[in-house]
Design a protein around this motif. Structure first.
Motif, short mmCIF file in Angstrom:
data_model
loop_
_atom_site.label_atom_id
_atom_site.label_comp_id
_atom_site.label_asym_id
_atom_site.label_seq_id
_atom_site.Cartn_x
_atom_site.Cartn_y
_atom_site.Cartn_z
N PRO A 63 0.82 -1.22 0.00
CA PRO A 63 0.00 0.00 0.00
C PRO A 63 0.85 1.26 0.00
CG PRO A 63 0.13 -0.91 2.19
CD PRO A 63 0.80 -1.91 1.29
N ASP A 64 0.22 2.35 -0.44
CA ASP A 64 0.85 3.66 -0.38
C ASP A 64 0.67 4.26 1.01
OD1 ASP A 64 1.54 3.50 -3.09
OD2 ASP A 64 -0.43 4.29 -3.70
N ASN A 65 1.38 5.37 1.23
CA ASN A 65 1.27 6.12 2.49
C ASN A 65 1.47 5.20 3.70
OD1 ASN A 65 0.56 8.50 1.02
ND2 ASN A 65 -1.54 7.71 0.88
N PHE A 66 2.52 4.38 3.61
CA PHE A 66 2.78 3.37 4.65
C PHE A 66 3.87 3.86 5.60
CE2 PHE A 66 5.16 -0.20 6.35
CZ PHE A 66 4.16 -0.99 6.87
N HIS A 67 3.66 3.62 6.88
CA HIS A 67 4.67 3.92 7.89
C HIS A 67 4.45 3.00 9.07
CE1 HIS A 67 7.38 6.47 10.35
NE2 HIS A 67 6.57 6.12 11.33
#
Length: 290
Positions: A63-67
């Motif tokens: 996924p995008d915007n992962f942290h």
């Protein structure tokens, strides 16, 4: 369709880096071992304390915007008995991770703190001159906090995986009293199905390694790291979805030791990552002999 299923399964939660191939993580404590990984101590009771921080701001093929940011303290109690089997010294151990986890993915976030999955195992150790080796078997039990996702909580920072793992382990160390060292710990993990998600995480190979040099009686410098390679596909409801993860990590390490204790510190950076978070870890390991 495969990518859609994967995204939905990712949002069902995430296990800690130190405690699943489901959600791109695993239960092998990658990078925890290094210096003298294949050398068991004499009979007695030992307390090993690990602290690890793992940070990743990218999920490869995910996924995008992962942290994700994980802080874990893992006490491990080891009992080496005087009993020998097949010429090897018999030992037992148990480890209980305590974890703080913060997770962001695809615009949603969650955090959690508490106990991870319990690890228990038994092992045999052999010594012959500078050569030391270990054979063991350990289990990872689904005792950690776990909750399945729902529309109100699309991302859940789970501390447990909600499935069990059985893992044979081999380790070896070549140790010169004053000079070079080569050590490695290798394992292969078999996972049960997560009954809440019907997700079957694939089997995987994982190993730690260390190449070190003893500067004096107290200090050793080393290059350490780990490898991770998933060998079978993940399944959802019995349907293969691929997602074979892999990673390679390396970095510097230093050990300081006295008569009945030692402290090891390392920083490891991941590369060649597929279907997993890509980040870095800082690990401290303290061993105390009672």
């Amino acid at each position: 369709m495969k990518n859609k299923i994967y995204a939905l399964m990712l949002l069902s939660g995430i296990a800690t880096h130190v405690c699943a191939t489901e959600n791109g993580l695993d239960s092998f404590a990658l990078g925890a071992e290094g210096i003298a990984a294949g050398a068991l101590p004499p009979p007695g009771v030992y307390l090993l304390n690990y602290y690890q921080n793992y940070h990743a701001s990218e999920f490869k093929d995910g996924p995008d915007n992962f942290h994700v940011d994980v802080n874990a303290f893992i006490p491990r109690l080891v009992w080496m008995t005087p009993q020998q089997i097949a010429g090897g010294q018999l030992g037992f151990y148990a480890a209980q991770p305590l974890v703080n986890l913060r997770l962001n993915a695809m615009g949603a976030s969650d955090s959690n703190s508490g106990l991870g999955d319990l690890v228990m195992g038994t092992m045999l150790g052999w010594h012959k001159g500078n050569h030391h080796s270990i054979a063991g078997l350990e289990g990872v039990f689904a005792t950690g906090d776990y909750d399945n996702a729902n529309p109100q909580r699309p991302v859940i920072a789970n501390l447990g995986k909600n499935y069990h793992t059985i893992r044979p382990v081999l380790a070896y160390s070549y140790l010169q009293p004053q000079g070079w060292e080569f050590s490695t710990k290798l394992s292969y993990s078999f996972n049960t199905e997560n009954d809440d998600t019907n997700y079957q995480s694939g089997d995987y190979f994982a190993g730690d390694y260390a190449i070190g040099y003893q500067l004096n009686d107290q200090v050793k410098l080393a290059l350490e790291g780990y490898v991770f390679k998933q060998t079978t596909d993940d399944d959802v409801n019995g349907v293969s979805i691929g997602n074979k993860g892999q990673a390679l990590a390396f970095g510097p390490a230093i050990q300081y030791k006295q008569d009945n204790w030692s402290l090891e510190a390392k920083f490891l950076k991941e590369t060649e990552v597929e279907h997993r978070p890509e980040g870095h870890s800082t690990t401290l390991k303290m061993v105390w002999a009672f």
